[in-house]
Design a protein around this motif. Structure first.
Motif, PDB file in Angstrom:
ATOM      1  N   LEU A  28      -1.500  -7.717  -0.067  1.00  0.00           N
ATOM      2  CA  LEU A  28      -0.515  -6.710  -0.433  1.00  0.00           C
ATOM      3  C   LEU A  28      -0.257  -6.696  -1.930  1.00  0.00           C
ATOM      4  O   LEU A  28      -0.210  -7.743  -2.575  1.00  0.00           O
ATOM      5  CB  LEU A  28       0.810  -6.980   0.292  1.00  0.00           C
ATOM      6  CG  LEU A  28       0.794  -6.787   1.801  1.00  0.00           C
ATOM      7  CD1 LEU A  28       2.114  -7.262   2.376  1.00  0.00           C
ATOM      8  CD2 LEU A  28       0.542  -5.341   2.161  1.00  0.00           C
ATOM      9  N   PRO A  45      -0.907  -1.102   2.969  1.00  0.00           N
ATOM     10  CA  PRO A  45      -0.523  -1.432   1.597  1.00  0.00           C
ATOM     11  C   PRO A  45       0.043  -0.254   0.819  1.00  0.00           C
ATOM     12  O   PRO A  45       0.864  -0.433  -0.077  1.00  0.00           O
ATOM     13  CB  PRO A  45      -1.827  -1.938   0.972  1.00  0.00           C
ATOM     14  CG  PRO A  45      -2.912  -1.366   1.810  1.00  0.00           C
ATOM     15  CD  PRO A  45      -2.356  -1.276   3.199  1.00  0.00           C
ATOM     16  N   THR A 122       1.756   1.011  -4.365  1.00  0.00           N
ATOM     17  CA  THR A 122       2.216   1.214  -2.989  1.00  0.00           C
ATOM     18  C   THR A 122       2.165   2.671  -2.544  1.00  0.00           C
ATOM     19  O   THR A 122       2.612   2.997  -1.446  1.00  0.00           O
ATOM     20  CB  THR A 122       3.650   0.677  -2.828  1.00  0.00           C
ATOM     21  OG1 THR A 122       4.479   1.204  -3.879  1.00  0.00           O
ATOM     22  CG2 THR A 122       3.663  -0.842  -2.887  1.00  0.00           C
ATOM     23  N   ILE A 172      -6.660  -2.108  -1.388  1.00  0.00           N
ATOM     24  CA  ILE A 172      -5.608  -1.092  -1.288  1.00  0.00           C
ATOM     25  C   ILE A 172      -6.200   0.234  -0.826  1.00  0.00           C
ATOM     26  O   ILE A 172      -5.686   0.878   0.096  1.00  0.00           O
ATOM     27  CB  ILE A 172      -4.884  -0.923  -2.635  1.00  0.00           C
ATOM     28  CG1 ILE A 172      -4.086  -2.184  -2.973  1.00  0.00           C
ATOM     29  CG2 ILE A 172      -3.953   0.292  -2.598  1.00  0.00           C
ATOM     30  CD1 ILE A 172      -3.496  -2.185  -4.370  1.00  0.00           C
TER      31      ILE A 172
END
Length: 308
Positions: A28, A45, A122, A172
């Protein structure tokens, strides 16, 4: 009359539950102050959203376009009671999806000001109010076209690599949830009110839109996307503008607009099913919102008490 938004949230969660895979903490990125459900691991993620005003969280604020909403009364129910560029009184589906998956409470626009590394890592929104699957739709609204949104995503990827390094960045990109939500403006703002696509009958225009959506999904796969949800068109003929211009004296739902939406949705669902057969290791999902929203309109009291 408005519906209690809490009654709609379970439907949003159900539509995206198939993407949920708890991500190990080591995979993460760092979280921002905007993170959701502190202390719990998010299901993905990052959340990356492409589309139109349904999911735009403010990318149009700096554009020379009439498709803007960065002024009151927009945002009256958003934290701080301020307009943000969301085409809503509060949060939009992009925010709800990110929040329900435990990523963060609000999904910022990529073109927004003050984005920090944690914001980028994110997830962000590339959507632009007024954009369409038909390139003409975006031109008519001076919105960011679908290809323009893809170029912004490629720029975003370079920033993420610079922040997180190549290995983390690839985790990601492959683990993120990608959402595509487009088509309503093609139906409501291009096909019916303008003379520019009259060479197409409804089935052939729906096919044009489906081909555009499928082509974009394939490009996302080439860019590293592995979890992709493509949202269908809602019953667009039932929104106030379409009832007014095409619903007759009783302002009924516009039948032609809804029929075109259904044609697109049926074609899209079949194509997504075929893509799943052709690509292994992917989670590609057609997300139908047409019948859920239509039922909410026809049977509102099944979804909570109305409030003023």
């Amino acid at each position: 009359m408005k519906l209690m938004i809490s009654s709609f949230l379970p439907h949003i969660f159900f539509l995206f539950h198939c993407f949920v895979v708890v991500v190990p903490a080591s995979a993460l990125p760092a979280m921002s102050e905007n993170q959701s459900n502190a202390g719990t691991a998010p299901a993905v993620p990052a959340v990356l959203v492409f589309g139109d005003s349904i999911v735009d969280t403010g990318n149009n604020n700096g554009l020379n376009t009439i498709a803007k909403c960065n002024f009151p009364p927009y945002g009256i129910n958003f934290p701080g009671h301020r307009p943000t560029g969301r085409f809503c009184n509060g949060r939009v589906p992009s925010d709800f999806i990110a929040s329900l998956l435990g990523v963060k409470e609000y999904l910022p626009p990529y073109l927004g000001k003050g984005l920090g590394p944690a914001d980028l890592l994110t997830g962000v929104v590339f959507a632009s109010g007024g954009a369409g699957l038909d390139p003409l739709t975006s031109k008519l609204a001076s919105a960011i076209s679908l290809q323009g949104q893809l170029e912004l995503f490629r720029e975003y990827k370079q920033k993420v690599r610079a922040i997180a390094g190549g290995e983390m960045a690839e985790r990601i990109f492959s683990g993120s949830l990608y959402v595509l939500c487009l088509g309503s403006d093609d139906v409501a703002n291009t096909y019916f009110p303008t003379p520019f696509r009259k060479e197409y009958d409804p089935p052939s225009y729906a096919n044009l839109l489906v081909r555009s959506a499928v082509s974009f999904v394939k490009e996302l796969i080439q860019e590293g996307g592995r979890r992709i949800g493509v949202v269908g068109i809602p019953p667009i003929g039932c929104v106030p503008s379409q009832r007014t211009v095409a619903g007759g004296a009783e302002r009924a739902c516009a039948a032609g607009q809804n029929e075109l939406a259904r044609l697109y949705n049926e074609g899209l669902a079949a194509e997504i099913q075929q893509l799943n057969a052709n690509y292994s290791g992917m989670i590609l999902v057609y997300v139908d919102i047409y019948y859920t929203l239509l039922d909410m309109m026809q049977n509102p009291h099944n979804y909570g008490k109305p409030y003023n």
